[in-house]
Design a protein around this motif. Structure first.
Motif, PDB file in Angstrom:
ATOM      1  N   ARG A 123     -45.308 -37.459 -46.991  1.00 41.55           N
ATOM      2  CA  ARG A 123     -45.635 -38.579 -47.930  1.00 41.55           C
ATOM      3  C   ARG A 123     -47.161 -38.534 -47.979  1.00 41.55           C
ATOM      4  N   GLY A 124     -47.815 -37.801 -47.311  1.00 40.42           N
ATOM      5  CA  GLY A 124     -49.227 -37.642 -47.244  1.00 40.42           C
ATOM      6  C   GLY A 124     -49.885 -38.478 -46.434  1.00 40.42           C
ATOM      7  N   LEU A 125     -49.203 -38.967 -45.241  1.00 37.46           N
ATOM      8  CA  LEU A 125     -49.796 -39.809 -44.127  1.00 37.46           C
ATOM      9  C   LEU A 125     -50.089 -38.888 -42.981  1.00 37.46           C
ATOM     10  N   ALA A 126     -50.237 -37.864 -42.801  1.00 38.88           N
ATOM     11  CA  ALA A 126     -50.577 -36.865 -41.530  1.00 38.88           C
ATOM     12  C   ALA A 126     -51.724 -37.430 -40.887  1.00 38.88           C
ATOM     13  N   GLY A 127     -52.982 -37.625 -41.623  1.00 40.00           N
ATOM     14  CA  GLY A 127     -54.063 -38.005 -40.779  1.00 40.00           C
ATOM     15  C   GLY A 127     -53.670 -39.219 -39.878  1.00 40.00           C
ATOM     16  N   TRP A 128     -53.296 -40.336 -40.558  1.00 37.74           N
ATOM     17  CA  TRP A 128     -53.157 -41.531 -39.828  1.00 37.74           C
ATOM     18  C   TRP A 128     -51.890 -41.535 -38.736  1.00 37.74           C
ATOM     19  N   THR A 129     -51.070 -40.603 -39.011  1.00 37.20           N
ATOM     20  CA  THR A 129     -49.815 -40.177 -38.137  1.00 37.20           C
ATOM     21  C   THR A 129     -50.572 -39.515 -36.877  1.00 37.20           C
ATOM     22  N   THR A 130     -51.517 -38.768 -37.101  1.00 35.56           N
ATOM     23  CA  THR A 130     -52.263 -38.034 -35.958  1.00 35.56           C
ATOM     24  C   THR A 130     -53.127 -38.771 -35.133  1.00 35.56           C
ATOM     25  N   GLY A 131     -53.820 -39.746 -35.846  1.00 33.68           N
ATOM     26  CA  GLY A 131     -54.880 -40.546 -35.053  1.00 33.68           C
ATOM     27  C   GLY A 131     -54.131 -41.540 -34.378  1.00 33.68           C
ATOM     28  N   LEU A 132     -53.014 -42.169 -34.903  1.00 32.89           N
ATOM     29  CA  LEU A 132     -52.305 -43.182 -34.235  1.00 32.89           C
ATOM     30  C   LEU A 132     -51.725 -42.665 -32.918  1.00 32.89           C
ATOM     31  N   SER A 133     -51.122 -41.645 -33.233  1.00 26.76           N
ATOM     32  CA  SER A 133     -50.457 -40.726 -32.030  1.00 26.76           C
ATOM     33  C   SER A 133     -51.174 -40.295 -30.944  1.00 26.76           C
ATOM     34  N   LEU A 134     -52.489 -39.801 -31.241  1.00 29.53           N
ATOM     35  CA  LEU A 134     -53.370 -39.593 -30.212  1.00 29.53           C
ATOM     36  C   LEU A 134     -53.866 -40.634 -29.390  1.00 29.53           C
ATOM     37  N   ALA A 135     -54.097 -41.735 -30.036  1.00 26.71           N
ATOM     38  CA  ALA A 135     -54.532 -43.271 -29.393  1.00 26.71           C
ATOM     39  C   ALA A 135     -53.546 -43.281 -28.175  1.00 26.71           C
ATOM     40  N   LEU A 136     -52.322 -43.485 -28.882  1.00 27.41           N
ATOM     41  CA  LEU A 136     -51.026 -43.646 -28.218  1.00 27.41           C
ATOM     42  C   LEU A 136     -50.818 -42.601 -26.672  1.00 27.41           C
ATOM     43  N   LEU A 137     -51.062 -41.415 -27.290  1.00 26.03           N
ATOM     44  CA  LEU A 137     -51.267 -40.395 -26.050  1.00 26.03           C
ATOM     45  C   LEU A 137     -52.233 -40.836 -24.817  1.00 26.03           C
ATOM     46  N   SER A 138     -53.486 -41.114 -25.124  1.00 29.46           N
ATOM     47  CA  SER A 138     -54.453 -41.424 -24.328  1.00 29.46           C
ATOM     48  C   SER A 138     -53.948 -42.683 -23.440  1.00 29.46           C
ATOM     49  N   LEU A 139     -53.359 -43.703 -24.129  1.00 33.30           N
ATOM     50  CA  LEU A 139     -52.898 -45.126 -23.606  1.00 33.30           C
ATOM     51  C   LEU A 139     -51.852 -44.844 -22.449  1.00 33.30           C
ATOM     52  N   SER A 140     -50.955 -43.787 -22.906  1.00 37.30           N
ATOM     53  CA  SER A 140     -49.777 -43.688 -22.082  1.00 37.30           C
ATOM     54  C   SER A 140     -50.102 -43.161 -20.677  1.00 37.30           C
ATOM     55  N   TRP A 141     -51.222 -42.794 -20.427  1.00 36.02           N
ATOM     56  CA  TRP A 141     -51.612 -42.321 -19.031  1.00 36.02           C
ATOM     57  C   TRP A 141     -51.912 -43.659 -18.177  1.00 36.02           C
ATOM     58  N   LEU A 142     -51.920 -44.707 -18.705  1.00 39.50           N
ATOM     59  CA  LEU A 142     -52.410 -45.811 -17.775  1.00 39.50           C
ATOM     60  C   LEU A 142     -51.080 -46.186 -17.191  1.00 39.50           C
ATOM     61  N   PRO A 143     -49.930 -46.285 -17.786  1.00 36.75           N
ATOM     62  CA  PRO A 143     -48.813 -46.571 -17.151  1.00 36.75           C
ATOM     63  C   PRO A 143     -48.071 -45.461 -16.291  1.00 36.75           C
ATOM     64  N   ILE A 144     -48.511 -44.254 -16.752  1.00 36.49           N
ATOM     65  CA  ILE A 144     -48.285 -42.918 -15.861  1.00 36.49           C
ATOM     66  C   ILE A 144     -49.011 -42.977 -14.529  1.00 36.49           C
ATOM     67  N   GLY A 145     -50.115 -43.429 -14.551  1.00 38.61           N
ATOM     68  CA  GLY A 145     -51.035 -43.222 -13.348  1.00 38.61           C
ATOM     69  C   GLY A 145     -50.677 -44.483 -12.368  1.00 38.61           C
ATOM     70  N   LEU A 146     -49.930 -45.301 -12.857  1.00 36.04           N
ATOM     71  CA  LEU A 146     -49.572 -46.443 -11.898  1.00 36.04           C
ATOM     72  C   LEU A 146     -48.359 -45.792 -10.913  1.00 36.04           C
ATOM     73  N   LEU A 147     -47.737 -44.612 -10.705  1.00 30.57           N
ATOM     74  CA  LEU A 147     -46.805 -44.035  -9.763  1.00 30.57           C
ATOM     75  C   LEU A 147     -47.832 -43.814  -8.507  1.00 30.57           C
TER      76      LEU A 147
END
Length: 399
Positions: A281-305
């Protein structure tokens, strides 16, 4: 399998509607072979007296073999009978698995791991073939569907490996997978049509030489390959390193229990299958940016181990969703660049995937040996943040 059958995209006339589900299942079984070792690293290290700081080499060597297969085998999908190529890879993978299961020493183990990685690239031949079979308006969905099989294989591999290892030892995992690959080879031999056209009449040497030229000349391919390198370095950093703290005190989890985290991540990764439709549907750019931001944020809870297993599990789900969303989007865009060269395009793209996975594996075990889980988390977050910055700056330059 039924769920895959119900949601499978349409394929061109003359091909069984079961073909894409079989592709997805074969991809899952094949890619799982690369990842079985990750939850078993402690057991493998004990069997062959490998230093814990160096045991990540088991994963790294498999990825080196995978990278070689991407360069030298996957491009053959544009030049030869893809039916014979796929069946041969599947059956030879069964032999490599049997060699790993019966390895008498570390040298044989390492050599067989390289061979297994070399043959596991049947996944990319099948993904490229699925893109060729689907109508253009459904290409992203077809790639996402077959890639969902890859995701299932990557994440379920840890649970399956852990369960079988607890039942019969780590060697049982590889013997069982050898039998599964024989079964998949039989299904493909029965179902793949015998009259598939050959995509290109170029010579093998010319095809190999064209791969770097294609990527150097196309900014989309360069960007998507760079993102693949970084996101899979982050992905491998987590999944290679997590067995070390979870298998030790205070958790001392069994291989089966550690494998359950793969099932948790599976929920997030499967949700990312929609990324293919978003790309259509032509939303590749926004899908990529939001997913990469989420990927970076995911390491916050991962680091709580080890403070919180709940937060860690949430981080695993978020990371797997983000990585697979970017990966599916990447492939949808790459396949659209040059239809007659899809095999070499996916081969070139996945070299960056493999290189990132290898870097993440060795970085993870080395970081844990010297700095503990905090070091692993910082390394994973650094890879993720670099991917987001790469996307952000390239969008700015494009404007």
């Amino acid at each position: 399998m039924d769920a895959l059958k119900m949601d499978a995209p349409e394929v061109r006339a003359g091909f069984s509607r079961w073909l894409l589900p079989v592709f997805a299942a074969t991809c899952g079984a094949s890619v799982a072979n690369i990842y079985y070792a990750q939850p078993l690293l402690d057991a493998i290290a004990s069997t062959f007296a490998i230093n814990p700081a160096a045991v990540g080499l088991v994963v790294t060597l498999t990825q080196i073999g995978y990278a070689a297969g991407l360069i030298f085998i996957v491009p053959l999908g544009d030049l030869v009978d893809r039916r014979r190529l796929v069946i041969a890879q599947t059956l030879l993978a069964a032999l490599a698995l049997a060699a790993i299961g019966s390895a008498p020493n570390a040298m044989v183990l390492f050599s067989a791991m390289v061979g297994l990685g070399l043959l596991a690239v049947v996944v990319q031949v099948l993904v490229a073939l699925s893109a060729s079979l689907a109508p253009p308006q459904e290409r992203g969905r077809a790639v996402g569907f077959v890639t969902s099989g890859v995701v299932v294989g990557i994440l379920a591999a840890r649970f399956v490996a852990g369960m079988l290892a607890d039942m019969g030892g780590w060697r049982t995992v590889y013997f069982a997978s050898a039998c599964l690959m024989l079964l998949m080879g039989f299904l493909l031999a029965h179902m793949l049509p015998r009259d598939m056209p050959i995509a290109s009449a170029e010579r093998y040497g010319a095809v190999l030489k064209s791969i770097p030229r294609l990527f150097l000349s196309d900014p989309v391919l360069r960007l998507r390959s760079g993102l693949a390198f970084l996101i899979f370095a982050s992905f491998s950093t987590l999944w290679t390193g997590m067995v070390l703290p979870l298998g030790a005190e205070p958790f001392a989890l069994s291989h089966t229990a550690i494998g359950l985290f793969g099932l948790a991540g599976l929920a997030g990764a499967l949700a990312a299958g929609s990324a293919g439709r978003w790309a259509d549907r032509g939303l590749a750019g926004w899908t990529t940016g939001l997913s990469l931001a989420l990927l970076s944020l995911s390491w916050l809870p991962i680091g709580l181990l080890p403070a919180s297993l709940v937060a860690f599990t949430l981080g695993v789900v978020l990371l797997d969703f983000a990585v697979q969303a970017v990966h599916v989007t990447n492939q949808s865009l790459v396949f659209a660049r040059l239809p007659e060269a899809r095999s070499r395009l996916v081969g070139g793209y996945m070299v960056f995937y493999s290189a990132g996975s290898a870097l993440g594996a060795i970085t993870s075990t080395a970081s844990y040996a010297h700095f503990g889980w905090s070091g692993v988390s910082l390394a994973g977050a650094a890879f993720s943040g670099a991917a987001f910055l790469l996307w952000a700056f390239t969008r700015r330059w494009a404007r």
